[in-house]
Structures are given as C-alpha cells and as structure tokens.
Enzyme design. Structure first.
Site, PDB file in Angstrom:
ATOM      1  N   ARG A 202       0.841  -1.191   0.000  1.00  0.00           N
ATOM      2  CA  ARG A 202       0.000   0.000   0.000  1.00  0.00           C
ATOM      3  C   ARG A 202       0.884   1.252   0.000  1.00  0.00           C
ATOM      4  NH1 ARG A 202      -1.993  -3.560   4.038  1.00  0.00           N
ATOM      5  NH2 ARG A 202      -4.090  -4.366   3.615  1.00  0.00           N
ATOM      6  N   HIS A 308      -3.209   2.831  -6.401  1.00  0.00           N
ATOM      7  CA  HIS A 308      -3.610   1.623  -5.685  1.00  0.00           C
ATOM      8  C   HIS A 308      -3.928   0.478  -6.642  1.00  0.00           C
ATOM      9  CE1 HIS A 308      -4.891  -0.362  -1.961  1.00  0.00           C
ATOM     10  NE2 HIS A 308      -5.865  -0.902  -2.673  1.00  0.00           N
ATOM     11  N   ARG A 311      -1.354  -2.333  -6.782  1.00  0.00           N
ATOM     12  CA  ARG A 311      -1.523  -3.426  -5.802  1.00  0.00           C
ATOM     13  C   ARG A 311      -2.592  -4.399  -6.287  1.00  0.00           C
ATOM     14  NH1 ARG A 311      -1.574  -4.994  -0.172  1.00  0.00           N
ATOM     15  NH2 ARG A 311      -3.691  -5.274   0.619  1.00  0.00           N
ATOM     16  N   HIS A 334      -3.887  -9.392   4.874  1.00  0.00           N
ATOM     17  CA  HIS A 334      -5.291  -9.432   5.296  1.00  0.00           C
ATOM     18  C   HIS A 334      -5.506 -10.556   6.293  1.00  0.00           C
ATOM     19  CE1 HIS A 334      -7.683  -6.608   2.762  1.00  0.00           C
ATOM     20  NE2 HIS A 334      -6.561  -6.584   2.094  1.00  0.00           N
ATOM     21  N   TYR A 343      -9.858 -12.478  -5.693  1.00  0.00           N
ATOM     22  CA  TYR A 343      -8.804 -12.723  -6.683  1.00  0.00           C
ATOM     23  C   TYR A 343      -8.799 -14.178  -7.137  1.00  0.00           C
ATOM     24  CZ  TYR A 343      -7.204  -8.072  -5.632  1.00  0.00           C
ATOM     25  OH  TYR A 343      -7.142  -6.712  -5.487  1.00  0.00           O
TER      26      TYR A 343
END
Length: 405
Positions: A202, A308, A311, A334, A343
């Site tokens: 990030r 972003h 990422r 996460h 994903y």
C-alpha cells in the site's frame, strides 16, 4: 409504620405534591420528570417504571437531550485504539456526510424514515455509493453504542443493504504498462512503482519503509509500519492497517538489481533512512508524487489508473500463478478471506488446468488407458470419455467486484 417500597422512593414536598426517585439499571438514583398530586399516582408511576426496566425498555432521560453531533464526536474520541487513518476516515465521514443533515437532531428524534431520506439525499446529491455505504455503517455503529448506553431502545439504522459497498471493478495493468510507468516516473520513484505492484504494498506502507526494512541479500521487505497524512498535513507513522499487515514479502529476483541500485543511489546510509523521499528530501507525500504519476499514466492506454491499482494488479497476477488462499492473504496483509477470495474467483479457470493435470497423472499412472479404474476402455459409453472435456468451470466465490483496500 408505613411499609417501605422495595423499588424507588416517594416523598411529600412542602407544596403538598409528591416527588418520585428511582434507581436506573446503572444504579444512579433519578427523579421522575414530573411531580404528582396524589401519593397513589406516584406509586403507580414507580410500578410502571420498574416494569419498563424489567422489560429492557428503559432509556436514560439524559440521552433524549443529546444531539447526534455531540454524541458522534464523543464516540470517535472515546475509541483510543483506532488507527490514525481510521480516525481521519471517521471524522471526515461524520463532518461531511452525517452531521450536516442529522447533527442537530436529538438521538430520540432519529427514525428509520428520516435515515432513508438522508441516504437518498446523499446519493441524489452526487456522493458516491461507496462513501454513502461507509457513512451509513459509521452511523449504525454509533447508534448501536447509543442502544448499549440506553439512550435508544432500538437502532433506527434498519435499511436493508444500505451498508453494503458495491465498488466498480478497478482496472489492472499489463506487465508492459507497469514497466512503462516505472520508466516514466523520476528514477528515484521507479522502485516505488515496482514494489507497489510486484510486492502488493500500500502507499502508506511504501512511504514508511526505511533501509532497515529491506534485505537485498535475502530479497525481502519487512512491512511493520505505515504513514498517514492527517488533514493538518501532519505525517503520522504507526502500525499498518491491521495486525495481519505486519509481514515479510519476497521481492521477485528480477527486481533485486533495482532494489540494490535504489539503496545505493537514493537512500541514506543509516538504518532509519527512508527508502523514498520527496523532492526536497522530506518524507514522501501523495501531493509531491501525484504529478509524476499523472504524467506516467498518460504514457499508457489507461489514463484512469490509480496508484492503488498497482496493488490490485499484483494481487491478480499472484492469483494467476496459482497462489493459495493463505498465500494471497499473507501477501496482501489481510486477516480475513474476503478480498483474497475475490482474486481467486477471477482466476477460477485455473481449476480446469488442475483437473486436466490430474487427468494426465491418471493416464501416465495407468499406462495411457485413459480410465481411472484401469478397465477395458472398449466397453465405455461413447458419450462418457473419462476425460475432463465438457465439464463446466466450478462456481467461484460469490463476492462482489470490490477490490482489496
């Protein structure tokens, strides 16, 4: 001798009227909001109040006087464990989207119909659906606490689906586009672009990296802090987004020469020296990088690409390589599976490759018969070939299209 009441007290005032005091569920002795002509009326009022408390319907009478602005501002301040970035988010949502329309209302005046109108007005006024959903969830959390505080009997945030975010799908870049961007920004920011994509970092994590966090020999980057820019322009260094965001990520070997070159040319010698600096040698800010980003993105066919999205792109590529759910969660930092499952859903076609590979293993093991039971293939139903053709792809995760934050 008069019998003493087991709940509350009644006393006669010099005026001849009767005053009532009763203990609330919190143990605080409170007076009734009125006095009574007769002692019997006072006792009946006390009995009704006792039953109200027993049913869990009692409200703190002081709560009815508190406005949402007062309560909401205190609610944010009374949460010391909030990360700086979360505080900034909450304060902004409350100041811009909640308080203007609802702030002057007393908590008891806020109803579900009034909240439906508030939400509709925000959407009609051009506020994005994602922002409206976040504001609604914040308000719902505040009013949940108001219920616990006995300022409300029920949370009026009862609008189905109002707190759900349905973000439009963000674009992903190709490998060539990523390297075009990296080649187009000033050299000191080339590695910033590459790590954002290939290491799924990030912005705040990148801006907080120091020399001590990078091991070019092992080819790893330690993420243990992040930086947030407050509305006052103050930069605050602190822990990353969540505990799971503290992680070690491996740099692809092809990027290690870029890492070494960057450390040699653009990073100070001390362990605490920041990896990326602004144009005047201070900490990196979005404001002093944004112009470089816009110019670089203009070189590719996706002018709407956000930083972003690098990422997002890297996460998509990682899933395509066959990364497991746990792999993706660790890489992304996460603690829950929601974003990682998105994903995996995008690359559900890999399941066909796995199934085909398993079929090939069976064929190789069974001497090329093409049948898992080793039987005579001549008796097989012509419509059932024992292979994998004709089988549809499995249904993927039913999550939305919102990409990881």
């Amino acid at each position: 001798m008069a019998k003493r009441r087991h709940f509350g007290r009644v006393r006669k005032l010099p005026s001849g009227r009767y005053q009532v005091r009763y203990p609330g569920p919190d143990g605080v002795l409170r007076p009734a909001d009125t006095t009574f002509d007769r002692k019997r009326d006072a006792e009946l009022w006390l009995s009704a109040k006792e039953a109200e408390i027993a049913r869990g319907e009692w409200l703190d009478p002081e709560g009815g006087k508190v406005t949402l602005r007062e309560y909401g501002e205190a609610w944010i301040k009374e949460r010391p464990k909030l990360r700086p970035k979360t505080v900034v988010l909450y304060e902004g949502l409350f100041r811009l989207h909640i308080a203007p329309a609802l702030g002057k209302m007393r908590l008891a005046e806020i109803t579900t119909p009034r909240l439906r109108k508030w939400r509709r007005d925000l959407l009609d006024g051009g506020v994005g659906p994602v922002t409206v959903a976040k504001a609604y969830r914040l308000l719902r959390s505040m009013l949940n606490t108001a219920v616990s505080d006995r300022y409300l009997t029920k949370n009026p945030c009862q609008i189905p689906g109002a707190g759900l975010e349905k973000s439009p799908e963000r674009p992903t870049a190709t490998i060539e586009e990523v390297f075009t961007i990296a080649d187009s920004v000033p050299e000191r920011y080339r590695l910033l672009v590459l790590l954002a994509c290939f290491n799924s970092l990030r912005w705040g994590e990148l801006a907080a990296l120091a020399r001590k966090h990078v091991d070019p020999v092992a080819g790893t980057v330690l993420v243990e802090r992040s930086v947030v820019e407050l509305p006052t322009a103050e930069l605050v260094f602190g822990p990353p987004k969540s505990d799971a965001s503290v992680r070690v990520v491996t740099v692809p070997a092809i990027l290690l020469p870029d890492v070494v070159r960057h450390l040699d040319e653009f990073t100070g010698k001390g362990a605490e020296a920041l990896l990326f600096l602004g144009p005047k040698g201070g900490p990196l800010r979005r404001s002093n990088f944004q112009d470089h980003w816009r110019k670089a993105v203009a070189e590719i066919s996706q002018p709407g690409l956000h930083f972003h999205d690098l990422r997002h792109t890297g996460n998509t590529w990682a899933a395509e390589t066959g990364a497991t759910l746990r792999d993706l969660m660790d890489r992304m930092g996460h603690s829950t599976t929601r974003a990682a499952l998105i994903y995996l859903h995008k690359t559900a076609g890999r399941d066909r490759k796995i199934a085909d590979a398993l079929s090939q293993l069976v064929e190789d093991s069974r001497g090329g018969t093409g049948r898992s039971d080793g039987g005579d293939q001549g008796d097989a139903d012509p419509g059932q070939d024992g292979g994998t053709e004709g089988h549809g792809e499995p249904k993927g995760h039913a999550g939305g299209t919102r990409h990881d934050q």
